[in-house]
Design a protein around this motif. Sequence first.
Motif, PDB file in Angstrom:
ATOM      1  N   ASP A  14      37.351  35.481  32.518  1.00 52.75           N
ATOM      2  CA  ASP A  14      38.342  36.411  33.059  1.00 52.75           C
ATOM      3  C   ASP A  14      38.004  37.865  32.756  1.00 52.75           C
ATOM      4  O   ASP A  14      38.330  38.758  33.544  1.00 52.75           O
ATOM      5  N   GLN A  15      37.354  38.111  31.640  1.00 50.78           N
ATOM      6  CA  GLN A  15      36.993  39.491  31.290  1.00 50.78           C
ATOM      7  C   GLN A  15      35.990  40.060  32.301  1.00 50.78           C
ATOM      8  O   GLN A  15      36.094  41.228  32.676  1.00 50.78           O
ATOM      9  N   GLU A  16      35.040  39.259  32.741  1.00 58.83           N
ATOM     10  CA  GLU A  16      34.091  39.711  33.767  1.00 58.83           C
ATOM     11  C   GLU A  16      34.816  39.997  35.079  1.00 58.83           C
ATOM     12  O   GLU A  16      34.489  40.949  35.783  1.00 58.83           O
ATOM     13  N   TRP A  17      35.796  39.166  35.406  1.00 54.89           N
ATOM     14  CA  TRP A  17      36.599  39.388  36.604  1.00 54.89           C
ATOM     15  C   TRP A  17      37.340  40.725  36.496  1.00 54.89           C
ATOM     16  O   TRP A  17      37.369  41.511  37.439  1.00 54.89           O
ATOM     17  N   GLU A  18      37.935  40.984  35.338  1.00 53.44           N
ATOM     18  CA  GLU A  18      38.663  42.236  35.102  1.00 53.44           C
ATOM     19  C   GLU A  18      37.731  43.441  35.254  1.00 53.44           C
ATOM     20  O   GLU A  18      38.109  44.445  35.858  1.00 53.44           O
ATOM     21  N   LEU A  19      36.541  43.345  34.714  1.00 53.60           N
ATOM     22  CA  LEU A  19      35.569  44.444  34.848  1.00 53.60           C
ATOM     23  C   LEU A  19      35.220  44.687  36.315  1.00 53.60           C
ATOM     24  O   LEU A  19      35.097  45.840  36.748  1.00 53.60           O
ATOM     25  N   ILE A  21      37.113  44.022  38.986  1.00 55.59           N
ATOM     26  CA  ILE A  21      38.230  44.622  39.733  1.00 55.59           C
ATOM     27  C   ILE A  21      38.445  46.071  39.310  1.00 55.59           C
ATOM     28  O   ILE A  21      38.831  46.918  40.114  1.00 55.59           O
ATOM     29  N   GLU A  22      38.132  46.385  38.056  1.00 55.82           N
ATOM     30  CA  GLU A  22      38.207  47.783  37.602  1.00 55.82           C
ATOM     31  C   GLU A  22      37.128  48.632  38.289  1.00 55.82           C
ATOM     32  O   GLU A  22      37.353  49.803  38.575  1.00 55.82           O
ATOM     33  N   LYS A  23      35.990  48.052  38.564  1.00 59.15           N
ATOM     34  CA  LYS A  23      34.920  48.757  39.276  1.00 59.15           C
ATOM     35  C   LYS A  23      35.273  48.907  40.758  1.00 59.15           C
ATOM     36  O   LYS A  23      34.953  49.932  41.378  1.00 59.15           O
ATOM     37  N   LEU A  24      35.936  47.911  41.316  1.00 59.44           N
ATOM     38  CA  LEU A  24      36.275  47.899  42.734  1.00 59.44           C
ATOM     39  C   LEU A  24      37.292  48.970  43.112  1.00 59.44           C
ATOM     40  O   LEU A  24      37.138  49.645  44.132  1.00 59.44           O
ATOM     41  N   THR A  25      38.311  49.142  42.302  1.00 63.49           N
ATOM     42  CA  THR A  25      39.425  50.033  42.650  1.00 63.49           C
ATOM     43  C   THR A  25      38.975  51.448  42.999  1.00 63.49           C
ATOM     44  O   THR A  25      39.329  51.956  44.071  1.00 63.49           O
ATOM     45  N   PRO A  26      38.178  52.122  42.167  1.00 62.58           N
ATOM     46  CA  PRO A  26      37.765  53.480  42.545  1.00 62.58           C
ATOM     47  C   PRO A  26      36.846  53.524  43.767  1.00 62.58           C
ATOM     48  O   PRO A  26      36.817  54.527  44.481  1.00 62.58           O
ATOM     49  N   ILE A  58      34.303  42.474  46.440  1.00 61.85           N
ATOM     50  CA  ILE A  58      35.635  41.977  46.762  1.00 61.85           C
ATOM     51  C   ILE A  58      35.659  40.472  47.052  1.00 61.85           C
ATOM     52  O   ILE A  58      36.627  39.797  46.711  1.00 61.85           O
ATOM     53  N   MET A  59      34.626  39.965  47.648  1.00 61.72           N
ATOM     54  CA  MET A  59      34.630  38.537  47.978  1.00 61.72           C
ATOM     55  C   MET A  59      34.652  37.645  46.733  1.00 61.72           C
ATOM     56  O   MET A  59      35.465  36.731  46.647  1.00 61.72           O
ATOM     57  N   PRO A  60      33.788  37.880  45.736  1.00 57.20           N
ATOM     58  CA  PRO A  60      33.888  37.043  44.537  1.00 57.20           C
ATOM     59  C   PRO A  60      35.184  37.288  43.752  1.00 57.20           C
ATOM     60  O   PRO A  60      35.730  36.349  43.169  1.00 57.20           O
ATOM     61  N   ILE A  61      35.688  38.523  43.758  1.00 54.07           N
ATOM     62  CA  ILE A  61      36.954  38.804  43.069  1.00 54.07           C
ATOM     63  C   ILE A  61      38.073  37.982  43.686  1.00 54.07           C
ATOM     64  O   ILE A  61      38.844  37.320  42.989  1.00 54.07           O
ATOM     65  N   ARG A  84      46.840  40.579  42.558  1.00 54.46           N
ATOM     66  CA  ARG A  84      46.000  41.779  42.385  1.00 54.46           C
ATOM     67  C   ARG A  84      44.797  41.738  43.319  1.00 54.46           C
ATOM     68  O   ARG A  84      44.438  42.742  43.936  1.00 54.46           O
ATOM     69  N   ALA A  85      44.173  40.572  43.413  1.00 55.91           N
ATOM     70  CA  ALA A  85      43.018  40.425  44.304  1.00 55.91           C
ATOM     71  C   ALA A  85      43.445  40.616  45.754  1.00 55.91           C
ATOM     72  O   ALA A  85      42.756  41.299  46.529  1.00 55.91           O
ATOM     73  N   TYR A  86      44.577  40.050  46.119  1.00 56.88           N
ATOM     74  CA  TYR A  86      45.074  40.154  47.495  1.00 56.88           C
ATOM     75  C   TYR A  86      45.398  41.603  47.845  1.00 56.88           C
ATOM     76  O   TYR A  86      45.048  42.084  48.926  1.00 56.88           O
ATOM     77  N   ILE A  87      46.043  42.320  46.925  1.00 52.68           N
ATOM     78  CA  ILE A  87      46.378  43.727  47.154  1.00 52.68           C
ATOM     79  C   ILE A  87      45.100  44.550  47.345  1.00 52.68           C
ATOM     80  O   ILE A  87      45.021  45.389  48.242  1.00 52.68           O
TER      81      ILE A  87
END
Length: 124
Positions: A14-19, A21-26, A58-61, A84-87
Amino acid sequence: MNNQWNLKNIFENDQEWELAIEKLTPLIEKIPSYKGRLNEKETFHEFMLLDLEIAMLIMPIYSYAHLASDLNRKDINLTQKMQRAYISFMKYAVDGIYFGKTEGYNEYKGKDLKFDCHICIIDF
């Protein structure tokens, strides 16, 4: 026989997933800065590379969150992760896909665009 998804094929934990999504947002937040500028070849190239980077994240997230939520529909944390992924996916769809199709892709429709070693074939 184990009938569960092997989510480690997507993210180790889950930590890798969080990293991710944190990279994706900006990256998604950069999309509106291209508004009105996609008719410039270099800017279009930048936008296409940004779009590719976002798509590759985005696809793997989304897949990880969706499959994880399928494992236990009662787990509120997994449901929140899926939301969060859907948003993120919807923000990308609205800001990126719609924006790109209406804001500059038409100029390059049907053309092969060569940028260094990248070839983008635009065909809508």
